[in-house]
Enzyme design. Structure first.
Site, PDB file in Angstrom:
ATOM      1  N   CYS A 114     -32.215  24.853  -0.044  1.00 40.22           N
ATOM      2  CA  CYS A 114     -32.900  25.390  -1.233  1.00 40.22           C
ATOM      3  C   CYS A 114     -34.244  24.709  -1.471  1.00 40.22           C
ATOM      4  O   CYS A 114     -35.088  25.241  -2.186  1.00 40.22           O
ATOM      5  CB  CYS A 114     -32.021  25.238  -2.469  1.00 40.22           C
ATOM      6  SG  CYS A 114     -30.401  25.963  -2.245  1.00 40.22           S
ATOM      7  N   HIS A 254     -35.719  25.362  -9.275  1.00 42.43           N
ATOM      8  CA  HIS A 254     -34.842  26.137  -8.389  1.00 42.43           C
ATOM      9  C   HIS A 254     -33.791  26.829  -9.251  1.00 42.43           C
ATOM     10  O   HIS A 254     -33.228  26.230 -10.173  1.00 42.43           O
ATOM     11  CB  HIS A 254     -34.176  25.193  -7.379  1.00 42.43           C
ATOM     12  CG  HIS A 254     -33.158  25.869  -6.526  1.00 42.43           C
ATOM     13  ND1 HIS A 254     -33.418  27.031  -5.844  1.00 42.43           N
ATOM     14  CD2 HIS A 254     -31.863  25.557  -6.259  1.00 42.43           C
ATOM     15  CE1 HIS A 254     -32.334  27.400  -5.198  1.00 42.43           C
ATOM     16  NE2 HIS A 254     -31.374  26.524  -5.424  1.00 42.43           N
ATOM     17  N   ASN A 284     -28.697  32.729  -6.906  1.00 40.81           N
ATOM     18  CA  ASN A 284     -29.330  31.669  -6.124  1.00 40.81           C
ATOM     19  C   ASN A 284     -29.691  32.205  -4.732  1.00 40.81           C
ATOM     20  O   ASN A 284     -28.806  32.531  -3.945  1.00 40.81           O
ATOM     21  CB  ASN A 284     -28.347  30.494  -6.026  1.00 40.81           C
ATOM     22  CG  ASN A 284     -28.892  29.331  -5.226  1.00 40.81           C
ATOM     23  OD1 ASN A 284     -29.950  29.413  -4.614  1.00 40.81           O
ATOM     24  ND2 ASN A 284     -28.161  28.233  -5.234  1.00 40.81           N
TER      25      ASN A 284
HETATM   26  O1  UT7 Z   1     -28.688  25.589  -4.531  1.00 39.11           O
HETATM   27  C1  UT7 Z   1     -27.675  24.638  -4.385  1.00 39.11           C
HETATM   28  C2  UT7 Z   1     -26.349  25.337  -4.445  1.00 39.11           C
HETATM   29  N1  UT7 Z   1     -25.348  24.645  -5.172  1.00 39.11           N
HETATM   30  C3  UT7 Z   1     -25.219  24.716  -6.503  1.00 39.11           C
HETATM   31  O2  UT7 Z   1     -26.018  25.282  -7.188  1.00 39.11           O
HETATM   32  C4  UT7 Z   1     -24.003  24.056  -7.115  1.00 39.11           C
HETATM   33  C5  UT7 Z   1     -24.222  23.525  -8.476  1.00 39.11           C
HETATM   34  N2  UT7 Z   1     -22.989  23.618  -9.206  1.00 39.11           N
HETATM   35  C6  UT7 Z   1     -22.719  24.649 -10.049  1.00 39.11           C
HETATM   36  O3  UT7 Z   1     -23.545  25.518 -10.250  1.00 39.11           O
HETATM   37  C7  UT7 Z   1     -21.380  24.667 -10.747  1.00 39.11           C
HETATM   38  O4  UT7 Z   1     -20.682  23.496 -10.415  1.00 39.11           O
HETATM   39  C8  UT7 Z   1     -20.513  25.918 -10.384  1.00 39.11           C
HETATM   40  C9  UT7 Z   1     -21.092  27.166 -11.036  1.00 39.11           C
HETATM   41  C10 UT7 Z   1     -20.461  26.099  -8.875  1.00 39.11           C
HETATM   42  C11 UT7 Z   1     -19.099  25.754 -10.900  1.00 39.11           C
HETATM   43  O5  UT7 Z   1     -19.126  25.504 -12.317  1.00 39.11           O
HETATM   44  P1  UT7 Z   1     -18.290  24.298 -12.930  1.00 39.11           P
HETATM   45  O6  UT7 Z   1     -18.475  24.348 -14.379  1.00 39.11           O
HETATM   46  O7  UT7 Z   1     -18.731  23.052 -12.210  1.00 39.11           O
HETATM   47  O8  UT7 Z   1     -16.811  24.696 -12.582  1.00 39.11           O
HETATM   48  P2  UT7 Z   1     -15.719  23.956 -11.665  1.00 39.11           P
HETATM   49  O9  UT7 Z   1     -16.085  24.052 -10.218  1.00 39.11           O
HETATM   50  O10 UT7 Z   1     -15.473  22.583 -12.217  1.00 39.11           O
HETATM   51  O11 UT7 Z   1     -14.460  24.858 -11.945  1.00 39.11           O
HETATM   52  C12 UT7 Z   1     -13.908  25.012 -13.256  1.00 39.11           C
HETATM   53  C13 UT7 Z   1     -12.828  26.051 -13.194  1.00 39.11           C
HETATM   54  C14 UT7 Z   1     -11.813  25.827 -12.065  1.00 39.11           C
HETATM   55  O12 UT7 Z   1     -10.533  26.164 -12.550  1.00 39.11           O
HETATM   56  P3  UT7 Z   1      -9.497  25.024 -13.018  1.00 39.11           P
HETATM   57  O13 UT7 Z   1      -9.324  24.150 -11.813  1.00 39.11           O
HETATM   58  O14 UT7 Z   1     -10.190  24.315 -14.152  1.00 39.11           O
HETATM   59  O15 UT7 Z   1      -8.311  25.801 -13.414  1.00 39.11           O
HETATM   60  C15 UT7 Z   1     -12.245  26.825 -11.024  1.00 39.11           C
HETATM   61  O16 UT7 Z   1     -11.180  27.235 -10.206  1.00 39.11           O
HETATM   62  O17 UT7 Z   1     -13.396  27.358 -12.967  1.00 39.11           O
HETATM   63  C16 UT7 Z   1     -12.713  27.973 -11.890  1.00 39.11           C
HETATM   64  N3  UT7 Z   1     -13.649  28.879 -11.223  1.00 39.11           N
HETATM   65  C17 UT7 Z   1     -13.797  30.162 -11.568  1.00 39.11           C
HETATM   66  N4  UT7 Z   1     -13.202  30.924 -12.520  1.00 39.11           N
HETATM   67  C18 UT7 Z   1     -13.602  32.194 -12.620  1.00 39.11           C
HETATM   68  C19 UT7 Z   1     -14.501  28.588 -10.216  1.00 39.11           C
HETATM   69  N5  UT7 Z   1     -15.203  29.694  -9.888  1.00 39.11           N
HETATM   70  C20 UT7 Z   1     -14.781  30.684 -10.720  1.00 39.11           C
HETATM   71  C21 UT7 Z   1     -15.146  32.032 -10.869  1.00 39.11           C
HETATM   72  N6  UT7 Z   1     -14.534  32.743 -11.836  1.00 39.11           N
HETATM   73  N7  UT7 Z   1     -16.087  32.612 -10.113  1.00 39.11           N
END
Ligand code: UT7
Length: 330
Positions: A114, A254, A284
């Protein structure tokens, strides 16, 4: 006399096909509400069957060349930033060189995920400022949809396809990239990786069955790194240029996650109107995100002649980058 590398033309290309959050609800266990709240994304574009990274790049590049009023044969070099090349080789930049008819241009790909566009902009600017080149096309292009596991809700909701381009031209006006910073933390490589298909783990039936040729990401572990590095990079390029946050007209972060952008904005104490955001429409697009954002900021009049713009990015590698530009033609 000091030489600079002004952005003489800019262009973008977004594929026609739109994939909404509602469409995704039918594909994986997710909801429009979760995606909007946790990421800020509402929809993204997907390349059609006949499209790939080189064809997207060519569309963006043609627009940038036209705007710069520069024939492709006047290009000295094409630097193409991508993590989703058409092939391992030849370089996607060479395919773009051929399609544009840029017969006098060298061409190579640059992979910094990125942060790729800002890395490429830095390299291109220095080649012009050092006197080796007069005209360089910097283009970033991604077809992430081809590498996303459409059954993995933690990644498939985030990414989109697109391309953005900038034509750099030598000038004695103080325009273009003024300061930049490039960084990497290779120890974090496993946090965002496409594990198989390369020389470390060549593609086999087993890697295919295990989905190892798709993007794997530990998103929440990258989140804090992103906020810290994007903020630090922005401050660093301002300091290097001898400018203060008050003198910044537009911040172009970004576009990975609205919460990351807001957290960076808070750290920098920047009002919302000075932060460019378009990720609700595109998601993204990795390296293509920043040039497309710059393009849209210019098209909408947010960026004007003489404006100070800072861009910062983070991504796989892990990498980060910051750039301070003075907007305006050569
Ligand atoms: O350009 C570089 C690319 N990388 C990035 O941009 C990554 C940066 N990180 C992020 O943007 C965020 O960490 C994410 C959007 C990827 C995830 O958000 P988060 O608030 O960090 O969520 P998490 O990974 O901690 O997951 C929280 C919950 C989980 O469920 P449990 O374990 O709490 O029951 C996930 O399984 O959200 C769940 N989850 C979803 N639920 C519904 C993860 N993806 C989804 C989804 N829909 N698409």
């Amino acid at each position: 006399m000091t030489r600079y590398a002004a952005i003489a033309g800019w262009g973008k290309y977004l594929p026609q096909r739109v994939l909404t959050n509602t469409d995704l609800e039918r594909m994986v266990a997710t909801s429009d509400e979760w995606i909007r709240e946790r990421t800020g994304i509402a929809e993204r574009r997907l390349a059609s069957e006949g499209e790939c990274s080189s064809t997207l790049a060519v569309r963006a590049a043609r627009q940038a060349l036209q705007q710069a009023d520069l024939p492709a044969f006047s290009l000295d070099l094409i630097i193409l930033a991508t993590s989703t090349p058409d092939h391992f080789f030849p370089a996607t930049a060479c395919l773009v060189q051929d399609a544009l008819g840029a017969i006098h241009a060298g061409a190579f790909d640059l992979e910094a995920a990125c942060s790729g566009f800002l890395y490429a902009l830095t390299v291109g600017t220095q080649l012009i400022r050092g006197g080796l080149c007069e005209n360089i096309l910097v283009v970033a292009t991604e077809t992430l949809s081809r590498f996303v596991n459409w059954q993995d809700r933690s990644t498939c909701v985030l990414f989109g396809d697109g391309a953005g381009a900038a034509v750099l031209r030598a000038t004695d006006r103080r325009r273009g990239l003024i300061s930049s910073t490039l960084g990497a933390y290779g120890a974090g490589g496993e946090l965002l990786i496409l594990p198989a298909g390369g020389s470390a783990r060549p593609a086999t039936q087993q890697t295919l069955d295990g989905g190892q040729h798709f993007i794997h990401m530990k998103g929440n572990q990258i989140f804090r790194f992103a906020v810290r590095k994007m903020s630090e990079a922005a401050l660093e390029v301002l300091e290097k240029a001898g400018l203060s946050l008050e003198e910044l007209d537009l911040f172009v972060p970004h576009q990975a996650n609205l919460r990351i952008i807001q957290a960076v904005g808070q750290r920098l104490n920047l009002p919302e109107e000075r932060i460019f955001v378009n990720l609700q429409r595109y998601g993204n697009m990795s390296a293509a995100t920043i040039p497309i954002a710059l393009c849209e900021a210019a098209e909408s009049g947010l960026l004007q002649e003489g404006h100070v713009v800072v861009a910062s990015a983070f991504g796989a590698g892990l990498t980060w980058a910051g750039a301070l530009l003075i907007w305006g033609r050569p």
